[in-house]
Design a protein around this motif. Sequence first.
Motif, short mmCIF file in Angstrom:
data_model
loop_
_atom_site.label_atom_id
_atom_site.label_comp_id
_atom_site.label_asym_id
_atom_site.label_seq_id
_atom_site.Cartn_x
_atom_site.Cartn_y
_atom_site.Cartn_z
N ILE A 19 0.78 -1.12 0.21
CA ILE A 19 -0.11 -0.14 0.06
C ILE A 19 0.87 1.29 -0.07
O ILE A 19 1.83 1.25 0.73
CB ILE A 19 -1.04 -0.04 1.21
CG1 ILE A 19 -1.93 1.14 1.19
CG2 ILE A 19 -0.34 0.09 2.52
CD1 ILE A 19 -3.18 0.98 2.09
N THR A 20 0.52 2.31 -0.71
CA THR A 20 1.28 3.45 -1.01
C THR A 20 0.62 4.62 -0.08
O THR A 20 -0.56 4.29 0.49
CB THR A 20 1.53 3.96 -2.28
OG1 THR A 20 0.10 4.57 -2.79
CG2 THR A 20 1.88 2.92 -3.27
N SER A 21 1.47 5.65 0.16
CA SER A 21 0.95 6.57 1.04
C SER A 21 -0.15 7.20 0.33
O SER A 21 -1.28 8.05 0.97
CB SER A 21 2.03 7.88 1.16
OG SER A 21 2.19 8.14 -0.03
N ALA A 22 -0.62 7.25 -1.04
CA ALA A 22 -1.70 7.49 -1.55
C ALA A 22 -2.81 6.55 -1.51
O ALA A 22 -4.17 6.94 -1.86
CB ALA A 22 -1.58 7.92 -3.01
N GLY A 23 -2.64 5.44 -0.87
CA GLY A 23 -3.94 4.46 -0.66
C GLY A 23 -3.82 3.55 -1.85
O GLY A 23 -4.93 2.54 -1.81
N SER A 24 -3.05 3.49 -2.98
CA SER A 24 -3.12 2.53 -3.70
C SER A 24 -2.68 1.15 -3.31
O SER A 24 -1.41 1.23 -2.49
CB SER A 24 -2.19 2.81 -5.02
OG SER A 24 -2.73 4.04 -5.62
N THR A 25 -3.16 0.09 -3.67
CA THR A 25 -3.02 -1.14 -3.25
C THR A 25 -2.49 -2.31 -4.35
O THR A 25 -3.11 -2.05 -5.43
CB THR A 25 -3.85 -1.89 -2.27
OG1 THR A 25 -4.90 -1.84 -3.31
CG2 THR A 25 -4.06 -1.02 -1.08
N ASN A 26 -1.59 -3.15 -4.14
CA ASN A 26 -1.32 -4.23 -4.99
C ASN A 26 -1.24 -5.59 -4.43
O ASN A 26 -0.81 -5.52 -3.10
CB ASN A 26 0.00 -3.91 -5.56
CG ASN A 26 0.03 -2.67 -6.82
OD1 ASN A 26 -0.81 -3.22 -7.74
ND2 ASN A 26 0.71 -2.00 -6.69
N TYR A 27 -1.77 -6.76 -4.82
CA TYR A 27 -1.75 -7.86 -4.23
C TYR A 27 -1.25 -9.21 -5.00
O TYR A 27 -1.35 -9.00 -6.43
CB TYR A 27 -3.10 -8.51 -3.86
CG TYR A 27 -3.65 -7.48 -2.95
CD1 TYR A 27 -3.74 -7.82 -1.70
CD2 TYR A 27 -4.65 -6.46 -3.39
CE1 TYR A 27 -4.25 -6.99 -0.66
CE2 TYR A 27 -5.28 -5.90 -2.18
CZ TYR A 27 -5.05 -5.94 -1.05
OH TYR A 27 -5.90 -5.24 -0.16
N ALA A 28 -0.49 -9.82 -4.57
CA ALA A 28 -0.16 -11.13 -5.29
C ALA A 28 -1.19 -12.02 -5.68
O ALA A 28 -2.24 -11.90 -5.12
CB ALA A 28 0.98 -11.67 -4.57
N ASP A 29 -0.96 -12.48 -6.95
CA ASP A 29 -2.46 -13.43 -7.31
C ASP A 29 -2.45 -14.36 -6.44
O ASP A 29 -3.80 -14.78 -6.41
CB ASP A 29 -1.92 -14.11 -8.75
CG ASP A 29 -1.81 -13.01 -9.91
OD1 ASP A 29 -1.46 -13.23 -11.10
OD2 ASP A 29 -2.67 -11.98 -9.62
N SER A 30 -1.70 -14.90 -5.54
CA SER A 30 -1.95 -16.05 -4.68
C SER A 30 -2.89 -15.58 -3.69
O SER A 30 -3.33 -16.48 -2.92
CB SER A 30 -0.65 -16.50 -4.10
OG SER A 30 0.29 -15.69 -3.54
N VAL A 31 -2.89 -14.46 -3.05
CA VAL A 31 -3.61 -13.97 -1.90
C VAL A 31 -4.72 -12.92 -2.40
O VAL A 31 -5.76 -12.36 -1.51
CB VAL A 31 -2.65 -13.24 -1.03
CG1 VAL A 31 -1.37 -13.98 -0.85
CG2 VAL A 31 -2.04 -12.03 -1.62
N LYS A 32 -4.99 -12.78 -3.75
CA LYS A 32 -5.87 -11.74 -4.18
C LYS A 32 -7.43 -12.18 -3.97
O LYS A 32 -7.56 -13.34 -4.21
CB LYS A 32 -5.69 -11.32 -5.59
CG LYS A 32 -6.45 -10.39 -6.23
CD LYS A 32 -6.13 -9.96 -7.42
CE LYS A 32 -4.59 -9.64 -7.57
NZ LYS A 32 -4.35 -9.21 -9.10
N GLY A 33 -8.01 -11.48 -3.19
CA GLY A 33 -9.42 -11.81 -2.82
C GLY A 33 -9.63 -12.42 -1.40
O GLY A 33 -10.57 -12.53 -0.94
N ARG A 34 -8.49 -12.77 -0.73
CA ARG A 34 -8.47 -13.44 0.35
C ARG A 34 -7.79 -12.40 1.39
O ARG A 34 -8.06 -12.47 2.58
CB ARG A 34 -7.51 -14.71 0.45
CG ARG A 34 -8.44 -15.65 -0.61
CD ARG A 34 -7.68 -17.16 -0.50
NE ARG A 34 -6.27 -17.32 -0.96
CZ ARG A 34 -5.30 -17.22 0.20
NH1 ARG A 34 -5.69 -17.68 1.30
NH2 ARG A 34 -4.10 -17.33 -0.31
#
Length: 122
Positions: A51-66
Amino acid sequence: QVQVVQSGGGLVQPGGSLRLSCAASGSISSIKTMGWYRQAPGKERELNALITSAGSTNYADSVKGRFTISSDSAKNMVYLQMNSLTPDDTAVYYCNIKGRRSRWSGTDFDSWGQGTQVTVSS
């Protein structure tokens, strides 16, 4: 000095949930990114969520949605809510925080928490 301390983790059954917390303290001017990594036995450390200071998030495919990453900028804290856990999630989880030290030192920092074990097993 910038210190990063994390808590949470433990043993949980498949399908269960855990919440990890991480706090940064010290001579911090600003935080740029906060993230959660994990390292399973015999594997390389991998990024799970960022998560960035601007609030953007990124997830690995293995954990996305969980998994869900969130932050509290006022407290310099980051959290990882982990749901629907499976044995493949078993690993040591590390918190990472990057930012800028206080004005007078004025240098970047890249600090890691001490790590915490998450074990998913019946």
